[in-house]
Write a protein that holds these residues in place. Structure first.
Motif, short mmCIF file in Angstrom:
data_model
loop_
_atom_site.label_atom_id
_atom_site.label_comp_id
_atom_site.label_asym_id
_atom_site.label_seq_id
_atom_site.Cartn_x
_atom_site.Cartn_y
_atom_site.Cartn_z
N GLY A 18 -6.08 28.00 2.42
CA GLY A 18 -6.23 27.47 3.78
C GLY A 18 -5.07 27.80 4.70
N ASN A 19 -3.97 28.36 4.13
CA ASN A 19 -2.79 28.70 4.92
C ASN A 19 -2.33 27.49 5.76
OD1 ASN A 19 -0.75 30.47 5.72
ND2 ASN A 19 -1.86 31.05 7.58
N ASP A 20 -2.39 26.29 5.14
CA ASP A 20 -2.11 25.07 5.90
C ASP A 20 -1.54 24.01 4.96
OD1 ASP A 20 -2.71 23.41 8.51
OD2 ASP A 20 -3.42 22.20 6.83
N ARG A 21 -0.39 23.47 5.32
CA ARG A 21 0.28 22.49 4.48
C ARG A 21 -0.53 21.20 4.32
NH1 ARG A 21 5.69 20.52 6.53
NH2 ARG A 21 4.95 18.53 5.69
N SER A 22 -1.18 20.77 5.40
CA SER A 22 -1.97 19.53 5.33
C SER A 22 -3.17 19.69 4.42
CB SER A 22 -2.42 19.11 6.73
OG SER A 22 -1.31 18.77 7.53
N ALA A 23 -3.80 20.87 4.47
CA ALA A 23 -4.92 21.14 3.57
C ALA A 23 -4.46 21.14 2.12
CB ALA A 23 -5.57 22.47 3.93
N LEU B 223 0.84 -1.20 0.00
CA LEU B 223 0.00 0.00 0.00
C LEU B 223 0.87 1.25 0.00
CD1 LEU B 223 -2.56 -1.07 2.75
CD2 LEU B 223 -2.94 -1.08 0.27
N PRO B 224 0.52 2.26 -0.79
CA PRO B 224 1.28 3.52 -0.73
C PRO B 224 1.17 4.15 0.65
CG PRO B 224 -0.23 3.47 -2.61
CD PRO B 224 -0.59 2.32 -1.75
N GLU B 225 2.18 4.91 1.02
CA GLU B 225 2.14 5.62 2.29
C GLU B 225 0.97 6.61 2.29
OE1 GLU B 225 3.67 4.94 4.89
OE2 GLU B 225 4.77 6.56 5.82
N GLU B 226 0.12 6.53 3.31
CA GLU B 226 -1.08 7.36 3.35
C GLU B 226 -0.87 8.66 4.14
OE1 GLU B 226 -3.83 6.92 1.68
OE2 GLU B 226 -3.21 5.01 0.83
N ASP B 227 -0.01 8.60 5.16
CA ASP B 227 0.18 9.77 6.01
C ASP B 227 0.99 10.84 5.28
OD1 ASP B 227 -1.19 8.47 8.02
OD2 ASP B 227 0.64 7.63 8.90
N GLU B 228 0.76 12.08 5.66
CA GLU B 228 1.51 13.19 5.07
C GLU B 228 2.94 13.20 5.59
OE1 GLU B 228 1.64 18.08 5.05
OE2 GLU B 228 0.07 17.02 6.17
N SER C 196 -3.87 17.48 1.02
CA SER C 196 -5.13 16.78 0.75
C SER C 196 -5.76 17.25 -0.55
CB SER C 196 -6.11 16.98 1.91
OG SER C 196 -5.60 16.43 3.10
N TYR C 197 -5.70 18.56 -0.80
CA TYR C 197 -6.29 19.10 -2.02
C TYR C 197 -5.57 18.60 -3.26
CZ TYR C 197 -8.03 22.49 -5.44
OH TYR C 197 -8.59 23.08 -6.55
N LEU C 198 -4.24 18.54 -3.21
CA LEU C 198 -3.48 18.03 -4.34
C LEU C 198 -3.81 16.56 -4.62
CD1 LEU C 198 -0.07 19.78 -3.67
CD2 LEU C 198 -1.43 20.02 -5.76
N LYS C 199 -4.02 15.77 -3.56
CA LYS C 199 -4.41 14.37 -3.76
C LYS C 199 -5.77 14.28 -4.43
CE LYS C 199 -3.32 11.03 -1.00
NZ LYS C 199 -3.18 10.11 0.15
#
Length: 331
Positions: free
Chosen positions: A120-125, A92-97, A128-131
């Motif tokens: 969103g001024n947020d790296r995690s956002a 499985l591909p790595e799921e976590d950021e 997720s958006y790029l995915k």
């Protein structure tokens, strides 16, 4: 002649010899009345033994048959266990950021998409958006600063990119006895030019650290190697380590960092060597859930992308790295 007195008759009857218990037993056993005591005892014991066997014959037979049956069942179970598939594998591909990452996309980002990335001024956002847009995550390769000099020289002279795909390999076995995995080969490598057009990065602030295994496609000598920031970093993993499954061990696994050639996207398979408790040692090609040879994808961004974006943290903005001499950022 006058009849004898009645008392005389009773006395005469009392004078007759009484039969002993031994005589009765001897007569019952068919022995002569004058047979020896020892003969009587031996004969009695033999007859008692015969009677015991007659009474408990079925029980004795069942006991012997149960032992034979259990032995046969154990032998059958051992044969069945030995013929089971030694283990199954899922990749499985790595799921976590990751802490630092790059995302590649097979098309250009629109101006509206770039604005949403920073809104969103947020790296995690942003991750997720790029995915959601279909981008594929990559990580920066580990620095491996504690690896042996010979390995670091190999890496420096290879045609490898600066990014890696990360996946989790999970290994499971239903065998009742242990299965030990102690070797790994990369097989059937096919590569083509990367078709990605866009790369978006959050660059590392220092050296990238990674835990697990590292290998290049095609592998360098000794790979896969240990990537952990610990003793043994850069050393062939299976020279001192192994993975054990079955025999009460529910599962095992690896986190793998695979580094492809610069500007190429590759697919490849894996053979692993295993040894089981039945003294069987062999190499086996890993298969997917459909029974086909497992194929793993490893990608490096193209040498020249249409768009190359990098996030800058303070203040949070997305900048075009391809603009020479002029900063073009979205914030």
């Amino acid at each position: 002649m006058p009849a004898p007195p009645s008392g005389q008759s009773a006395a005469d009857e009392g004078d007759e010899p009484r039969e002993s218990f031994g005589s009765i037993v001897a007569e019952t056993l068919g022995l002569a009345p004058d047979s020896s005591r020892r003969r009587r005892v031996v004969t009695l014991l033999v007859m008692m033994a015969i009677a015991f066997v007659a009474v408990f014959r079925d029980t004795l037979i069942d006991y012997v048959m149960i032992k034979t049956s259990v032995a046969r069942e154990n032998e059958s179970n051992t044969e069945y266990d030995a013929n089971k598939v030694p283990f199954t594998v899922s990749v499985l591909p790595e799921e976590d950021e990751p802490l630092e990452w790059a995302m590649v996309l097979d098309r250009k980002l629109t101006p509206d998409e770039t604005r949403k990335l920073v809104a969103g001024n947020d790296r995690s956002a942003a991750f997720s958006y790029l995915k959601e847009l279909g981008a594929r995550p990559l990580v920066y390769t580990a620095t491996m600063e504690y690896a042996p000099e010979r390995y670091r020289q190999q890496v420096a002279s290879s045609n490898s990119g600066g990014f890696a795909d990360v996946f989790q390999m999970n290994i499971m076995s239903t065998r009742s006895s242990a299965v030990v995995i102690n070797g790994w080969k990369v097989t059937d490598i096919t590569c083509r030019k990367s078709i990605a057009q866009t790369i978006v990065e959050i660059p590392p602030q220092g050296g990238a650290v990674y835990e697990g295994l590292q290998l290049h496609i095609p592998p360098l000598a000794g790979e896969p190697v240990l990537a952990d920031d610990t003793e043994g970093q850069g050393e062939p993993y299976f020279s001192t380590r192994y993975v054990e499954v079955g025999g009460g061990q529910s599962s095992g696994g690896f986190r793998v960092q695979a580094i492809g050639p610069s500007g190429q996207s590759c697919e490849w398979g894996i053979k692993v060597r295993y040894t089981d408790s039945y003294q069987t040692t062999r190499w086996v090609q890993l298969k997917d859930s459909k029974g086909k040879a497992l194929r793993i994808r490893t990608e490096s961004p193209p040498l020249g992308t249409t768009q190359s974006w990098v996030f800058v943290v303070d203040p949070w903005r997305l900048c075009d790295r391809q603009m020479s001499g002029e900063e073009k950022c979205v914030q």
